[in-house]
Write an enzyme that holds these catalytic residues in place. Structure first.
Site, PDB file in Angstrom:
ATOM      1  N   ASP A  96       2.971   5.081  -2.700  1.00 14.31           N
ATOM      2  CA  ASP A  96       1.642   5.254  -2.108  1.00 14.31           C
ATOM      3  C   ASP A  96       1.731   6.031  -0.791  1.00 14.31           C
ATOM      4  O   ASP A  96       0.972   6.958  -0.552  1.00 14.31           O
ATOM      5  CB  ASP A  96       0.983   3.888  -1.819  1.00 14.31           C
ATOM      6  CG  ASP A  96       0.552   3.194  -3.103  1.00 14.31           C
ATOM      7  OD1 ASP A  96       0.945   3.664  -4.186  1.00 14.31           O
ATOM      8  OD2 ASP A  96      -0.171   2.190  -3.019  1.00 14.31           O
ATOM      9  N   THR A 133      -7.363   0.521  -5.760  1.00 16.03           N
ATOM     10  CA  THR A 133      -8.181  -0.687  -5.689  1.00 16.03           C
ATOM     11  C   THR A 133      -9.567  -0.322  -5.166  1.00 16.03           C
ATOM     12  O   THR A 133     -10.585  -0.754  -5.715  1.00 16.03           O
ATOM     13  CB  THR A 133      -7.533  -1.724  -4.751  1.00 16.03           C
ATOM     14  OG1 THR A 133      -6.139  -1.769  -5.025  1.00 16.03           O
ATOM     15  CG2 THR A 133      -8.127  -3.082  -4.934  1.00 16.03           C
TER      16      THR A 133
HETATM   17  P1  ADP Z   1      -5.994   0.638  -2.254  1.00 17.42           P
HETATM   18  O1  ADP Z   1      -5.377   0.389  -3.592  1.00 17.42           O
HETATM   19  O2  ADP Z   1      -7.433   0.987  -2.380  1.00 17.42           O
HETATM   20  O3  ADP Z   1      -5.221   1.577  -1.411  1.00 17.42           O
HETATM   21  P2  ADP Z   1      -5.093  -1.381  -0.413  1.00 17.42           P
HETATM   22  O4  ADP Z   1      -4.812  -2.798  -0.746  1.00 17.42           O
HETATM   23  O5  ADP Z   1      -3.949  -0.502  -0.123  1.00 17.42           O
HETATM   24  O6  ADP Z   1      -5.983  -0.782  -1.562  1.00 17.42           O
HETATM   25  O7  ADP Z   1      -6.067  -1.406   0.839  1.00 17.42           O
HETATM   26  C1  ADP Z   1      -6.573  -0.243   1.390  1.00 17.42           C
HETATM   27  C2  ADP Z   1      -7.606  -0.561   2.420  1.00 17.42           C
HETATM   28  O8  ADP Z   1      -7.041  -1.298   3.510  1.00 17.42           O
HETATM   29  C3  ADP Z   1      -8.187   0.703   3.001  1.00 17.42           C
HETATM   30  O9  ADP Z   1      -9.583   0.571   3.105  1.00 17.42           O
HETATM   31  C4  ADP Z   1      -7.536   0.760   4.379  1.00 17.42           C
HETATM   32  O10 ADP Z   1      -8.330   1.467   5.308  1.00 17.42           O
HETATM   33  C5  ADP Z   1      -7.447  -0.693   4.734  1.00 17.42           C
HETATM   34  N1  ADP Z   1      -6.461  -0.976   5.797  1.00 17.42           N
HETATM   35  C6  ADP Z   1      -5.164  -0.633   5.833  1.00 17.42           C
HETATM   36  N2  ADP Z   1      -4.599  -1.060   6.993  1.00 17.42           N
HETATM   37  C7  ADP Z   1      -5.567  -1.674   7.705  1.00 17.42           C
HETATM   38  C8  ADP Z   1      -5.622  -2.337   8.966  1.00 17.42           C
HETATM   39  N3  ADP Z   1      -4.546  -2.443   9.744  1.00 17.42           N
HETATM   40  N4  ADP Z   1      -6.803  -2.855   9.347  1.00 17.42           N
HETATM   41  C9  ADP Z   1      -7.875  -2.772   8.549  1.00 17.42           C
HETATM   42  N5  ADP Z   1      -7.891  -2.184   7.357  1.00 17.42           N
HETATM   43  C10 ADP Z   1      -6.766  -1.634   6.931  1.00 17.42           C
HETATM   44 MG    MG Z   2      -3.348   1.439  -0.608  1.00 15.81          MG
END
Ligand code: ADP
Ligand code: MG
Length: 541
Positions: A394, A97
């Site tokens: 993932d 994403t």
């Molecule tokens: P992707 O497909 O890009 O992995 P995700 O929906 O998994 O998309 O979201 C990933 C994003 O969420 C990353 O930028 C990650 O750093 C952020 N993220 C994950 N956990 C947390 C959290 N607890 N607080 C803030 N951001 C978070």
């Molecule tokens: Mg992710």
């Protein structure tokens, strides 16, 4: 002299063609539309999408790669964005994403520059410089990971899982994931680095039950039952034969007819068939095998003979599972039963048939090669287990990368904001119009904290002001804490990611954005590219 001459027709009439600025903006529009489609799923507070196909089958997911794989896309530039997700998924297994949103935002920012009559080549060059600078910055701010720091690996698994259906049981799942990865890690002989082959980790899904029943099995789990077990379901110290041929009398390729004149001939014919099968079973028995896993079918008579000889057997096993069995037990795949010998056999300490939910499964544990493990995913319904599977995929991928590279960064938009800050400082040193592209790149990468904030119901402008000023004050791990709904240092909250993830996201997004920017002519081509985007090497200029 030329007057009156017919125009030369190069493209056949009716060929669709889009040129110049119009081609550019339409491509950008299409790419941005795709990125907008997945924006709302970013981060732990991101929403899910429900995908319904023409058969009415439903997938509920938060996973960018899955969404883009499943939706029907027409526009060629939009298809290139889907490739971004695919490429990110193939290299890192996560961050799809982010990579897509970043591509969309880079193009949006580029369009502002195009409107100011800055040439795409200049923008592309600026983007390349910025991307390289971002990579260096990431490397500088990355945190080394100690080899035995399994606790931190667990946090990395949890960060990747955040927001997916699995997050309720993230403690248990991340423990299983880290264990699976450490069990399969292999030290390379020369430089003491470790590599992990995710093919050694088998994922098995069974719905009916709770996520909490998900377990790690030190071996292989097959979705099969013994064809011939009566009550006795456990085999110890099993010597295993793997056959990729059926245990039955082979049918002739062409239809054959046998003329039988009297009943004794029929009996003789059947006896002959039985004897052929008996010989096959004898061959298996002579090899010393206690267990046979067969990729094809096992004839009823063969099942009977196998039982008589106390040889356990399972049939119709998938080719991919056969390969995993071969790796785990060190057995060779044999296609001619007559040729089967003791040296082809593999070994497992325990093979047990168990009933889980409504189905029987075979657990093959204590294998010769301990580097083969299985994760048995459980959950209430098929949809839950499928989304769990995507989350585990993932997490496994990011933990693998972190374990291999031993460098991590802080997520939640912290690394992105630091990159943006440093790019803005770096831009003036470049001079010329390229510096505008570098600043545009900085703006684009801030989409990450901005979207995380927006999806968490926070005001993106307030958050951006806060997070930028924190970084200006040297708090390089400050990001959007979407759970506490504020901007703060995310290191203590363990929002951690492998360095390679962000590096790859930025690289893939930059390449795709540049590729789309440099197109100024879209011509309908002949033939069928099967929906694939052919990539010419993006040459340097
Ligand atoms: P992707 O497909 O890009 O992995 P995700 O929906 O998994 O998309 O979201 C990933 C994003 O969420 C990353 O930028 C990650 O750093 C952020 N993220 C994950 N956990 C947390 C959290 N607890 N607080 C803030 N951001 C978070
Ligand atoms: Mg992710």
């Amino acid at each position: 002299m030329l007057t009156g001459q017919q125009p030369i027709i190069i493209l056949s009439q009716g060929t669709t063609r889009e040129k110049g600025k119009s081609a550019q903006s339409k491509n950008i529009m299409a790419a941005v539309a795709i990125s907008n489609a997945v924006k709302s799923t970013l981060g732990p507070k991101g929403m899910d999408k429900m995908l319904v196909d023409s058969f009415g089958d439903v997938i509920v997911t938060n996973d960018g790669a899955t969404i883009l794989k499943k939706i029907d896309i027409e526009h060629p530039a939009a298809k290139m964005i889907v490739e971004v997700a695919k490429s990110q998924d193939e290299t890192c297994g996560d961050g799809t994403t982010t990579a897509v949103i970043l591509t969309g935002e880079l193009l949006k920012q580029a369009e502002v520059l195009l409107d100011q009559k800055i040439h795409p080549t200049v923008i592309s060059h600026g983007f390349r410089l910025a991307s390289e600078y971002a990579r260096q910055t990431l490397d500088e701010i990355s945190i080394p990971l100690k080899r035995d720091d399994l606790e931190t690996l667990k946090y990395i698994a949890m960060t990747a899982m955040a927001g997916k259906g699995a997050s309720g049981s993230k403690e248990l799942l991340s423990k299983i994931i880290v264990e699976a990865i450490s069990l399969t890690a292999q030290e390379t002989s020369d430089d003491h680095n470790v590599t992990i082959d995710l093919d050694n980790i088998l994922i098995r899904k069974k719905h009916g039950g709770s996520i909490k029943e998900t377990e790690l099995i030190n071996g292989i789990v097959l979705d099969k039952k013994w064809v011939n077990a009566n009550m006795n379901t456990l085999v110890k110290n099993a010597r295993i034969a793997l056959l990729n041929t059926a245990i039955e009398v082979k049918k002739t390729e062409i239809d054959a007819r046998i003329q039988i004149q009297d009943p004794s001939q029929l009996q003789a014919f059947l006896d002959e068939e039985e004897q052929m099968i008996q010989r096959m079973v004898d061959s298996i028995k002579d090899s010393g095998a206690h267990v046979v896993f067969c990729q094809k079918g096992i004839d009823d008579i063969a099942q009977h003979f196998l039982s008589m000889n106390h040889i356990f057997a399972a049939e119709q096993i998938k080719e991919s599972d056969m390969k995993k069995l071969s790796k785990a037990t060190n057995a060779k795949l044999v296609s001619d039963i007559d040729e089967l010998t003791e040296t082809d056999l593999g070994y497992a300490g325990i093979i047990e048939e168990k009933k889980i939910g409504d189905d029987y499964l075979l657990f093959i544990t204590d294998c010769e090669n301990p580097k083969a493990v299985s994760i048995m995913l459980r959950g209430g319904t098929e949809h839950v287990v499928d989304e769990l599977d995507r989350a585990v995929h993932d997490s496994l991928s990011v933990v693998k990368i972190a374990f291999e590279d031993k460098k991590i960064t802080v997520g939640g938009g912290a690394a992105a904001t630091e990159i943006a800050l440093r790019l803005r400082e770096y831009a003036p040193s470049i001079g010329g119009r390229e510096q505008m592209a570098v600043v545009a790149f900085a703006k684009a990468i801030e989409i990450i904290p901005k979207m995380l904030a927006e999806n968490a119901g926070l005001d993106p402008i307030d958050v951006m002001i806060a997070v930028r000023s924190a970084h200006k004050n040297g708090e390089k791990n400050a990001g959007v804490n979407v759970l506490e709904k504020k901007v703060e240092d995310l290191f203590p909250y363990h929002v951690l990611e492998p360095l390679r993830l962000s590096v790859q996201e930025i690289q893939v997004a930059t390449e795709a954005a540049i590729m789309i920017l440099r197109i100024d002519d879209v011509i309908a081509a002949k033939g069928n590219t099967n929906g694939h985007v052919a990539r010419d090497e993006i040459e340097d200029y």
